[in-house]
Each structure stands twice: as C-alpha cells, then as structure tokens.
Design a protein around this motif. Sequence first.
Motif, mmCIF file in Angstrom:
data_model
loop_
_atom_site.group_PDB
_atom_site.id
_atom_site.type_symbol
_atom_site.label_atom_id
_atom_site.label_comp_id
_atom_site.label_asym_id
_atom_site.label_seq_id
_atom_site.Cartn_x
_atom_site.Cartn_y
_atom_site.Cartn_z
ATOM 1 N N THR A 182 0.834 -1.206 0.000
ATOM 2 C CA THR A 182 0.000 0.000 0.000
ATOM 3 C C THR A 182 0.865 1.250 0.000
ATOM 4 O O THR A 182 0.600 2.228 -0.722
ATOM 5 N N PRO A 224 -6.893 -1.128 -0.689
ATOM 6 C CA PRO A 224 -8.112 -1.678 -0.074
ATOM 7 C C PRO A 224 -9.234 -0.641 -0.057
ATOM 8 O O PRO A 224 -9.173 0.349 0.671
ATOM 9 N N LYS A 281 -9.333 2.243 2.802
ATOM 10 C CA LYS A 281 -9.571 1.717 4.141
ATOM 11 C C LYS A 281 -8.309 1.842 4.965
ATOM 12 O O LYS A 281 -7.195 1.767 4.436
#
Length: 475
Positions: A383, A450, A470
């Motif tokens: 991420t 996400p 998220k």
Amino acid sequence: MGLLNALRLRGLFVKLVLMFVIVGFSALLLVSMVMSQFSSSRNESSIRDFLNGLDRQQLNALATGVDPRDRNACNALASKIFWNTVQAGIKGVSDFGVMFSDFYSGRLQVQIVDSQGLLCATLPEATPLLTKAMTEARQSPQPIPVYRDDEDWAMVTPVSLPNAANTQALIGFHYWSQWQLYDEIASATVYDYIRTFILIGSMGASVAALFVWRLYRRIKRATNAADQWADGDLRARIKDGSKDEFGRLVERFNNMADAISKSFDMQKALAISVERNRIARDLHDTAKQRSFVLGLKLTELEYEAQGHAPLLPTVESARRLADHLQQDLENVVSGFNLPAIADFGLYETLLRSVGDLLSGSGIQWSINWPQDTRDAFDSAPETAQELLMIMHEAVANALRHAQCHAIRIECKPGPRWHWNISDDGQGFDIGSAPFGMGLSNMRWRANTLPGGIITITSQPSGTSVDVSFKPPAAM
C-alpha cells in the motif's frame, strides 16, 4: 517446575483427569442403573428358585401331629417353619445371614391359613407390601405370585400341611432395592468381576473417545491452516481459543505465520526497490548519457547551421526535443530511483523523494502527516509503495504543467484515510484533458488499494488529487 505446569488448571493433564472423573461418574451412574435393573431381575429369579427349592417334606414333618387350630401350637409351628426357612437361606444364598436382621422388620413372615382365613403368623407384623401379597396369595392360583411396588417386590409360596384339609403355610419374602443377593460366593466373585470390567471398560472407552474426538478437531483445524500456508495463503490462522499446551503451540504457529508474511512483504518491497534501482542505473548509464551526448551534438549542429538559414529552424526544433527527452529521462530515473520504503519508512521516503523531485525548481512544498500515524504503513509495504508512486506522478505533473508555486501533501487518518496532493497552479480542464498514461497509472494504483477511490479536481486556482482507502491493518 514441570510438575507445577502440568498441574495448572488449563493444562491438558488436568483436563484429561477432570474428563475422566466426569465421564467415570457418569458411567458409574449409568452402569449402576443398568446393574440395578439386572440385579433386581436376577435376585427375583434367585429367590424364586430358593422358595421352589424348599424341602417341603421336612416342613410337612414339622407339622406332623400339630393341630393348627390350637393357637399356641399354631404359633409354634409357624416359628419352626420360619427358622427352617432362614437356615435354608443361609446355606443356599450368600449374604442371607448378613441381612437376617432386616427380617425382624417384617420382610420375612410365615402365616398358617385355612379356608376360613388366617390362623396365626410370626412376629413382627409383615410390611404393607408383604401383607398385601400374603392376603392375595390365599386366593391366587399361581404357585409363587409376585407383587410389585416400584423397585420393591414381594413373593409368596404356599406349603400344604398334612393335618387338616385346606390348611397351608404361606412363606412370604419382601425384597427391597438395597439388598444384594447372590446364590453362591463363587458366582458373586464372577459377578463382581463382570461388573468391574464393564465399569472400567465403559469409563476408559468414553474418556478415550471424547478426548481423541476433541483433540482430532483441534488438530484438523491446525492441519487445514497449514495446508493454506503451503498454498501461499499466509493470512490463514488456526482458530483455537484454549490456553493449554496445544493452545499455546497454536498461538506460536500463528505468530510465526505473521512473521513470515511480514518478512515476505518486506522482501517483496525490497526486491521491487532493488529492481527499480537497477533500471534507474541502466537508464542513467545508457539512455540518459546518450541523450546528453545527442543534445551536445545538436548544439554543435545548431552553431554550424547559423550560416544555413533554411536548416536552422529544424536544428533548433531537434535540439529542443533532445532537451525534453533528457528531462523526461531525468524524471523517469528519479521516479525509479525512489528511496526504499523498507529501509526508511513511507514518511522519510516522501521527504527524500519530494526533495529530489523539486530540487532547484523554486516550488515550495510541505507534508502534513500526524506524528502518531507515520508508522502505520510499516506492515503494509505494498500500500505504501502505491501511495508513493501516486504522489510522485501527481507532483511530477504539477512540476511540468501547472506552473505552480506551492505543493501540499496531506495524509488524513479517519474512518477512511485520505492521501491528498494539491497545488496552486493554473489547473486544467479534466473533461478535455488527454487520458494519458500518468492519469491512467494513478487510477490503476488507487484501485489496487483496499477500498481505494481516486478523485481529481482542477480549477484555475489549482489541482487536487485525493485518494481515499480503508485504514491500514496496523490501525
């Protein structure tokens, strides 16, 4: 110390002992109920055989010459038959003598009766159940009728007496559930062995079945998780809430899976960083150097073309293209050569990347990121890498096209985190802007996050790129 650990209430040893005790008592209760029913039936058969086996000739001999209508003689005859029956019982049935004292409570009685009714009876008075049985036995055609009251029962056998017509002795026996009668001492030992074998066998089999079944379920869950790990799914976990030795082993395996998963993520991020650095070095040592040499050659050609006016515009255009190519390669090399997140963390990598990208441009820049959330992406390097590349593309676009004076980068934690890059440049028309690889890459990278959503807004006062996603697992 090992003994203390074994004796802890949450240990498998204690669980096994407690299970054995619980199952043992349950099995004992069940076996006792079954054996109680078996003992009652068996004792009923034993007493019936005993009463059928009474020596009636000997009892008749006791009554020879006795007038049962004489009260005293009748009582004496009843007493003789009573004691003769007791002696026969002591010889033929074990424990008969031990329970003899209970006969004084009216559970064994002899009555002398004729067609008119009761002539006499032994003392003490019979129990209510035995009294009822003796009364009904006078009219019953059965040789040895049985009368029941719950688990108790009474049995009466008649013995005809020779002195008068229709005169007989009724021998009544009241059995109650507390008695344990055995025909012979030897058979009693075998009976005990059989009962003990059944009890121990049922306890052992029950404990083994319950323990193995429960342990099998726990091992099966661990096996399923291990199979998922072997298939590459390190997110699988063994579900076991127990705190015994097996539960602590499961916890260690889950922690090991966490550590391996994190190690793989770090290795992947490091491999990506190493590969990017290799590509950057190759571009720097080949294409970038050649583009630089090409720019020099075009500069020389532009100088030589001063005397050839028709060629001069073409040479100048080629030189400008070479300058743009060199700047593009500089930007690409700078992007590929981003500092490794695995080494510095996302926040420190941001500082270095933005500093290198905007160095010498005169553009003011800032990063607004709360101090207590800067380590949130340490456990999510993938991420972090995507957010870093989105930032790099957005800042590079602002540097090339926006003619801005300031760039602001913000990370906003919340129910959904926001990653925002904004500038104060001239903006652009999103509807008419060509959908190039830069915007396409940013959207693709945002979609890999996400729950990732990217929103690009632009107006004459500036452009904003906002990515919401998220929260990282660490938060």
